[in-house]
Each structure stands twice: as C-alpha cells, then as structure tokens.
Design an enzyme around this catalytic site. Structure first.
Site, PDB file in Angstrom:
ATOM      1  N   CYS A   1     -12.621 -12.969 -25.183  1.00  8.29           N
ATOM      2  CA  CYS A   1     -13.186 -12.668 -26.498  1.00  8.29           C
ATOM      3  C   CYS A   1     -14.617 -13.155 -26.678  1.00  8.29           C
ATOM      4  CB  CYS A   1     -12.244 -13.163 -27.580  1.00  8.29           C
ATOM      5  SG  CYS A   1     -10.775 -12.109 -27.708  1.00  8.29           S
TER       6      CYS A   1
ATOM      7  N   SER B   1     -20.901  -8.926 -36.475  1.00  7.13           N
ATOM      8  CA  SER B   1     -19.763  -8.674 -35.605  1.00  7.13           C
ATOM      9  C   SER B   1     -20.004  -7.385 -34.840  1.00  7.13           C
ATOM     10  CB  SER B   1     -18.495  -8.536 -36.457  1.00  7.13           C
ATOM     11  OG  SER B   1     -17.483  -7.878 -35.743  1.00  7.13           O
TER      12      SER B   1
END
Length: 612
Positions: free
Chosen positions: A122, A515
């Site tokens: 991630c 993001s």
C-alpha cells in the site's frame, strides 16, 4: 569479488557469540557459507492490502532456502491511508514512509544481510521500502500483495471502489440503504484498492524501474497466479546474490538498475497510465536515495511529450486494475511506449538483460507464448475474501484492442499529453502538480476566486456547509510536509466537492497532497509550502487565480508590489495558520517537521541540516 556482508557476523573466532545467536535462530554449520537474505514483510491486520501477507514471507523464505540461501524475515509498519483519512491519523501517513525506510535500513545493516526481498503493497510501504533498497544498494526484489478486486453491486453498472463509497455517503440525495450497499460492496477482497490509486501506481512503477517481476502491479491479490510471483522472487534473490557476490556482477545492484533512464521510464509509465500524483513525491524521494539527478523539471519535460495510453478508476469508471491485467498489464503499456519511441529499452531489470528483452517476452501483442497469454487472463472471482491466491478465474479472452480497449497505442491515445502535469507560477515558484487524467477538458483553463481555508478540517466543514460556490478555487494551506505536519491527503474535500455537484465548477489548490483516488481540478504539492514561506500563504479571500494546464501555469492575479507588501507583513507575523487549529502534534511529528523539505524535493529530510 565482494564478500558476503553477513561474513561480518558469521566468520572469525571473535564472532563466536554472534554465531551462537544465529544458531539459536535455527542456522547450522553449512548455513554460514550461504547468503543471508532479509525478507521485509509488511503484514498487518489493519490494512486490507496487507491482511493476507502473514504467511507469504515464509512462503518466500522456503523458496530462498530451497535455492541455497538463508532467509530471515522481519516486519515493518503499514498505515492504511483510507482509515487514517479525515482525522489526525492522516498526519502520520507520509512520515511513516521515512519510518519504514529507516526500519528496513536498521534491520538490514544491524544484521549485515546480503540481499532483500521486499513484500510491500500500500501507499507508503512500497515507497519506503524502495527508498531503503536504493539507500542500501544491495540485491533486491520487490513483490507486492497485489490489487483488490473491484466491487460489484446491482445499483451500479460499473465496478466499485473506495471512492464510490465516499462520494455517495456525502451525497444528500442518496438513501441510507444505497450508502450501506456501496459500503458493503466497494472493497470486497484483500489487496490494494482496485483503481489506479497510489498503491497500485507505485507497484506498477517497480516494474518500470526494473526491480520487480512482470505482473507485480496488476495480478490480483486473490488470484492463484500471484503465488508464482512470490516463489520466483525468492529464487531470484538467491540468483542475484550469486551474480553479485559469486561473480562480481554489480549490474544487478539496484542503483545500477534504477538509474536515470529507469527513473525516466517509470515517470513515463506513470504519465501514460494517469497514476496518482503521490507517485511524483515518491519517485523524487527515491531518486535522492539512489543519488540520481531526477527532479521536477524532468517530470515537467516528460509530461509534455508522453500521451495517455491507459485510463483507470478514478479517472474513468469503466476500468480497474483487473482490466489493466487483462489488457496485458504494465509490460503492454511499456511496449506501446517503446513502439512510440518514448522508452529507454536498453536498461536492465532484475529478471531480464534489458527492458527490450522483457517487453519482447511479456507484451501480449508481441509474444506468442501461450503461458504469458494465460497469465494475463487471470481475472476476478467476485467472491469476498481475505485470503491470498484463493481463486483461479480466467477471462475468456484478452483485451488486445489498442484502439478502444483499456490500454491504447500511441496512435489511439486517450489524449496526446499524459495524465500528469507540473504547473509553475507566482503562487508556486517551485512547482505544483495536477492529475490531468481526472480533469474535464472544459476546465483545463480556469479562473476563479480564492476561498481560503487554513486546514483540511476547515475546508471540509466549509464545503459541507455550502460556503464554497461554483467558480471558487478552494485554497487549503499549511498542510505541507512541515506545516501539517505530514502533508495530509485531501480526498475528503475533493470527494465532497463532487457530491455537491461542484466537481467541474471549482478547483482546489493545496500545499498538501491528494489520494490516488482524487479526480477533478485538484492541484497539490504547491512548493514552497506555506510554512516554508511559499506564496500560497499570501493568498487572500477573493483573490483571482488563473490555472492554465495547456501552458503549465498557475498564477495569483495580484501585482508583484502587492505580493511583496503581503510577504513583508507575513514575515512579521510568522508563517503559521491565521486561525488556531485543534490538532494534536506529537513529539514524533514535530521531529519529522523539523527536517522535512517541501514537496518539490520529495518531502525528504533536509540533509543540509543533518550534515551541519
């Protein structure tokens, strides 16, 4: 030929104590002649992208030992940006990248390991491990946990992801039942979120850098084919050790693979696939660790000539990572770039003598190898699970349509210019970045009135409270690496602008970041940041700002004399938020802020301060 680094603690009379401790971990006499290969795992039950990694380190370890090495596993931390988002937890996300890099360095150097297999996935974990690998410069192979399957629901005709759940939750016209259905459907399996968000972008870039195996960025976490990547990574680590320590071949070292040309390849891929703007931050940081002179000006140069060849959520709802894989994965994009004369094909990789050789073997439009074609038919099962390698579903056919498919040829590109751009102007003298792949063409040139917020929290409150109107440019400042501290992601403000119907009627500028799930006219990484005296700290409510993506500019429409007067006044006040913020800044975060540079430098530590 270089000695094993591990000989420092495994050879000589005076190392009897160290060997005694090694023996207590299970090592035998014959093991002291073998390379010790560190496995940097990032398993945690906090993160869906890492929840399935628990046993995979030992899977790799067994393969290393079969191939003639000694495997020793350790773990790093891993922060879930989606769970940390929207509260003070996000302050810790970017700083965790440095913690991960340091922890890998600490473990590998403290125990004199000879090579590393990095099991990441991630947002900050792959970049942190990449920084460490380039810092250490010993043989390395990256293998990530893989992407999540896209969600499915009868309420939508397209696949779902995390961002869909966030957008409907903030949309007052959506019923509680619809929100609940999206929430339960958006993230159905283990793996990194299913779109071209930061995690998947970075895992794809490790393929372009030459440090991971083909399919690393696109093979689903749930698919049985992914197990082979882990097994091959273990064997490859031993092979790289033999080539370096046994044969003196230093071409296998990460700095000789991830050189300037490789960084250009990675950024070219990123632009072509419309990756997350966070990748810019992380590639700049990794380049500094590799001592490669790759900077924001290089990214600006590449962004002007590289077309967009792939569009994936959040930039388009039709495609997710499982569709990229079906279209041939990263090596099919690299193949199209190579045919367009946009790729350095003479650089080596950990698995092939050159990128050209790798493309010939792995690009589905070039190879006739049925095993490669079968590999890229690996698809989703649509069964919720947290278990790796739990299904073996295959697509009935590949997507090799380069005119209208997921991956396009240069001749049929989604756009002539790529999915990322660097803008410069008096409001961001050192640059800022925008993911153009997610910006509607109608607002590529946008002039609006500044609406100032001194924090993300204030911006969220203002947007949800209808303080932001069509034509506004939301300015969120003092959210940079130093000013936040921690450079928070602004996914909530951009999602809420969408849910308010303002996605194509407003812009957002920040010295924070976004993001990978962000789309819309969202411009981040404004440098210098406000806390470092950047002009974003001088903007006032109502000021006009002109954004011009085609000309790569962003300017505050205020005279130089007025800006100089404002700067003199701000110097007296100090560069800090005008309004107090209810924010808990711990000692750890203060330490991070003390050394943090602005985003144009990758938000790395200011080494000049450390070197005195």
């Amino acid at each position: 030929m270089p000695d094993y680094r591990s000989k420092t603690s495994t050879h000589g009379r005076n190392m009897a104590g160290a060997r005694a401790l090694w023996r207590a971990t299970g090592m035998k006499d014959e093991d002291f002649k073998k390379p010790i290969i560190a496995i940097a795992n990032s398993f945690t039950q906090f993160v869906p992208g890492h929840v399935h990694l628990k046993d995979l380190g030992q899977l790799v370890a067994r393969e290393i030992e079969k191939a003639g090495g000694v495997a020793k596993e350790f773990n790093t931390i891993a922060v879930d940006d989606g769970i940390a988002m929207g509260h003070d937890g996000m302050l810790y996300s970017l700083p965790s990248r440095e913690i991960i890099a340091d922890s890998v360095e600490y473990m590998v150097n403290a125990h004199c390991a000879d090579a590393i297999v990095c099991i990441s996935n991630c947002d900050k974990i792959t970049p942190g491990m990449l920084m460490a690998a380039l810092r250490l410069n010993i043989p390395v192979v990256f293998v990530s946990g893989g992407p999540m399957e896209a969600g499915k629901t009868k309420l939508a005709s397209h696949g779902l992801d995390l961002v869909d759940a966030m957008v409907v939750a903030a949309d007052d016209s959506c019923s509680d039942e619809k929100v609940a259905e999206y929430e339960r459907s958006a993230c159905p399996t283990c793996g990194s979120c299913s779109g071209m968000f930061t995690a998947n972008s970075m895992n794809c870039l490790t393929e372009a850098l030459g440090l991971s195996l083909p399919g690393n960025g696109s093979t689903l976490a749930t698919h049985a084919d992914r197990e082979q990547l882990f097994l091959r990574a273990g064997r490859l680590a031993v092979e790289l050790c033999q080539r370096y320590y046994g044969e003196g071949d230093d071409s296998v070292l990460p700095r000789n693979i991830a050189n300037f040309k490789a960084f250009e390849n990675a950024m070219t891929l990123d632009i072509a696939m419309g990756g997350s703007t966070n990748t810019i931050l992380h590639l700049l940081a990794a380049a500094q660790e590799a001592e490669v002179p790759f900077d924001l000006r290089d990214i600006d140069r590449l962004s002007r000539k590289v077309p967009q060849l792939c569009k994936v959520a959040p930039n388009i709802q039709k495609y997710h990572m499982e569709d990229v894989h079906r279209a041939g994965g990263i090596f099919s994009i690299l193949g199209e770039l190579a045919r367009g004369g946009l790729l350095h094909t003479d650089v080596p990789t950990v698995h092939s003598p050159s990128m050209a050789d790798a493309i010939a073997q792995w690009d589905i439009t070039q190879t006739r190898d049925e095993a490669v074609h079968t590999f890229f038919k690996a698809g989703p099962a649509g069964i919720p699970t947290q278990t790796a390698f739990s299904q073996n579903t295959r697509w009935p056919s590949l997507d090799d349509d380069r005119a209208e498919g997921c991956i396009r040829s240069v001749e049929h590109a989604y756009s002539k210019e790529g999915g990322l751009a660097v803008l410069y102007g008096n409001i961001a003298l050192d640059g800022c970045v925008v993911k153009t792949a997610g910006v509607d063409e109608s607002i590529h040139v946008f002039e609006g009135s500044a609406k100032i917020f001194e924090s993300q929290d204030a911006a969220v409150k203002g947007i949800l409270g209808d303080e932001v109107k069509a034509g506004d440019i939301v300015i969120i400042r003092y959210e940079g690496p130093k000013g936040g501290p921690g450079m928070q992601e602004m996914l909530y403000p951009t999602s809420y602008l969408k849910s308010k119907g303002l996605g194509k009627q407003c812009a957002l500028l920040t010295d924070g970041r976004f993001s990978g799930g962000t789309s819309g006219l969202s411009i981040g990484h404004a440098s210098p940041e406000a806390a470092a005296g950047g002009a974003i700290g001088l903007v006032q409510d109502g000021d006009k700002v002109l954004i011009d993506i085609p000309n790569r500019s962003i300017n505050l429409l205020v005279s130089d004399e007025e800006l100089a007067a404002r700067r003199a006044e701000q110097d007296k006040k100090g560069w800090k938020p005008a309004a107090p913020r209810a924010r808990r800044v711990s000692t750890a975060l203060k330490a991070y802020a003390l050394l943090a540079t602005s985003a144009d430098k990758g938000a790395v530590r200011n080494k000049a301060l450390l070197d005195g």
